[in-house]
Design an enzyme around this catalytic site. Structure first.
Site, short mmCIF file in Angstrom:
data_model
loop_
_atom_site.label_atom_id
_atom_site.label_comp_id
_atom_site.label_asym_id
_atom_site.label_seq_id
_atom_site.Cartn_x
_atom_site.Cartn_y
_atom_site.Cartn_z
CB VAL A 1 -0.90 0.19 1.23
CG1 VAL A 1 -2.10 0.94 0.91
CG2 VAL A 1 -1.47 -1.20 1.67
CD GLU A 2 2.61 3.48 -4.75
OE1 GLU A 2 3.73 3.17 -5.26
OE2 GLU A 2 1.40 3.90 -5.30
CB VAL A 3 0.90 5.67 3.20
CG1 VAL A 3 0.36 6.72 4.18
CG2 VAL A 3 0.23 4.50 3.76
#
Lengths: 316, 316
Positions: A150-152
């Site tokens: 997941v890219e935050v």
């Protein structure tokens, strides 16, 4: 976000929303979900049903997979949410209006994460009046319950507290969140994919290699390594490993690589109608002959074996 | 090359030559090998010994792994070779001289394959007087006995017969050769790697993402998919699969991708001393903290499990 997360609101339940629902439910969370599309409720039922083997690795399928409510109007229910995962269409104006409502109707401190795959959140928070500091991007990869990344991506006004609470929450679900320090279009993985795809399209449309062999050049070669070691570690291992392996590799191969880069740049895929049509013809020649019936099933089953093998190591 | 291949000459036995030797021997072939470097013979012995688990999957280790002769002068023995795999240094002038000898001393019709990783063979066959039409590139990936890909790159004068005999030979060893129709610098996989690496170096040196998170953005995301489906099939699946999935995907995402590409191009890693030094510092910060002791072993063991899982499918 000092509270515990027990209930997640899923706003937008297409392919990505359904994968998030599967993940949250498998971890014992309650989900409240909505999507205006016709048949969305039934599609979610089918998706959860097909994910039964995945649920069974986490507990009792019937118990976990039924712990959701599909509602036609989620607005009055937003007050129950401890976390919001938004998966609406990737249109700036649409997201602006949606974010205003989510910001207005959720409790203070509740993080609102958007699954946007390339549009940074500063593009759609202008009208949020209450607290845009708890809005950020949480961009997953398909299928979200299987692919750990997941890219935050915070916007410049996102609070550090929201960022760290989000990282912790995703980690607690078994995901591997990464932190993108500054907003860039396409974030990280989609930019890396765009870079490799451009050269792939160029090589195929120029007739250097067939579409089938281009894919083999990845799946039978560097793609096998990229599942285990990323670009940096792969280079370092190529240079003999250790902290200095990367520098050695760059010093040894740098001049060759720069020459290849010049040639790549000279022949970049320019998206002209002519090139696009040649590319699509060549790709279709191959894809038309593939047996698609088992491809997704085989990919997901092999992916689960790969993830299981990786989880047994300390470093992968 | 109508003859059966029973004896392979390996000219140059560094990391790549040792991997080729392991592959050929594991398939029951006789190998005659040479390398002028000090300690090369002992290094090969150690390499074969470490590959014992690999040999044992193919037969009796002692019998297979001892079926080679390490010679100090291979020239008088070249007449025995049914196939030559050349792995000398990647220097044009060096290869010119070496190729002339190989061409002079091998039997007619015997294919001479160079492991060159980016230099096309037309750059070093000018002085071959007998039959340069049986010279081509057979570029493997490290380690050659484990990674299936070989790039077969003919020069404009390579005979079709040599190309097809080489493809068949590599296939018979369990490898997945691809055919590169025209010589381009870096061939296919190294160009694709250069494309992704340039953007990786740019993102790290700009401080958008840490070196560690950049690698995770691949190994926990698209890298997992690229081990199974290449860029074309991955796009097609993203567009819903089937022969039209690729076109649908390009039509839907094309405009976003082009915007990302423009931004990528604007911020390309330019190899300036300043950028290079920033990159190396940031990479070292991470690599210095890694436990390298088990990394290669864990990678190879996970790789073997991944390949075993793939081999059980029809499509991977």
């Amino acid at each position: 976000m000092p509270h515990e997360i027990r209930t997640v609101a899923i706003v937008g339940c297409g392919v990505i929303g359904m994968g998030w629902a599967t993940l949250f439910l498998s971890q014992g969370l309650k989900v409240i979900v909505t999507d205006p599309a016709k048949g969305a409720r039934e599609a979610l039922e089918r998706y959860l049903d097909q994910a039964r083997p995945f649920f069974e690795r986490h507990g009792d399928f019937e118990q976990l997979a039924s712990n959701y409510e599909f509602v036609s109007d989620i607005v009055p229910r937003l007050v129950e949410a401890d976390f919001v995962q938004e998966n609406g269409p990737e249109h700036q104006e649409f997201k602006k209006v949606l974010m205003t409502t989510l910001d207005e109707r959720t409790r203070p401190g509740v993080v609102i994460a958007s699954s946007s795959s390339g549009l940074p959140s500063s593009a759609f928070i202008q009208q949020c009046k209450r607290d845009p500091s708890r809005i950020l991007i949480g961009h997953p990869f398909n299928p979200p319950h299987l692919i750990p990344l997941v890219e935050v991506v915070p916007h410049p006004g996102t609070s550090e507290q929201s960022v760290s609470a989000t990282m912790r929450f995703y980690q607690s679900l078994g995901k591997r969140p990464i932190l993108v320090h500054h907003e860039v279009p396409g974030f990280i993985s989609n930019r890396l994919q765009a870079a490799i795809n451009n050269e792939a399209y160029s090589l195929i449309s120029r007739g250097i290699v067939s579409a089938e062999d281009l894919d083999l050049a990845v799946t039978q070669g560097p793609g096998l390594r990229w599942a285990l070691t990323g670009p940096v570690a792969t280079n370092a291992l190529g240079g003999g490993g250790g902290p200095d392996g990367f520098v050695r590799s760059i010093e040894r191969l740098g001049p060759s690589i720069r020459a290849w880069e010049d040639d790549i740049l000279e022949h970049r895929f320019d998206w002209s109608e002519e090139k696009l049509s040649t590319l699509q013809d060549k790709v279709k020649q191959w894809l038309g002959g593939i047996d698609w019936s088992n491809l997704v099933e085989e990919r997901d089953s092999t992916l689960m074996q790969l993830l299981a093998a990786k989880s047994k190591t300390a470093s992968m």
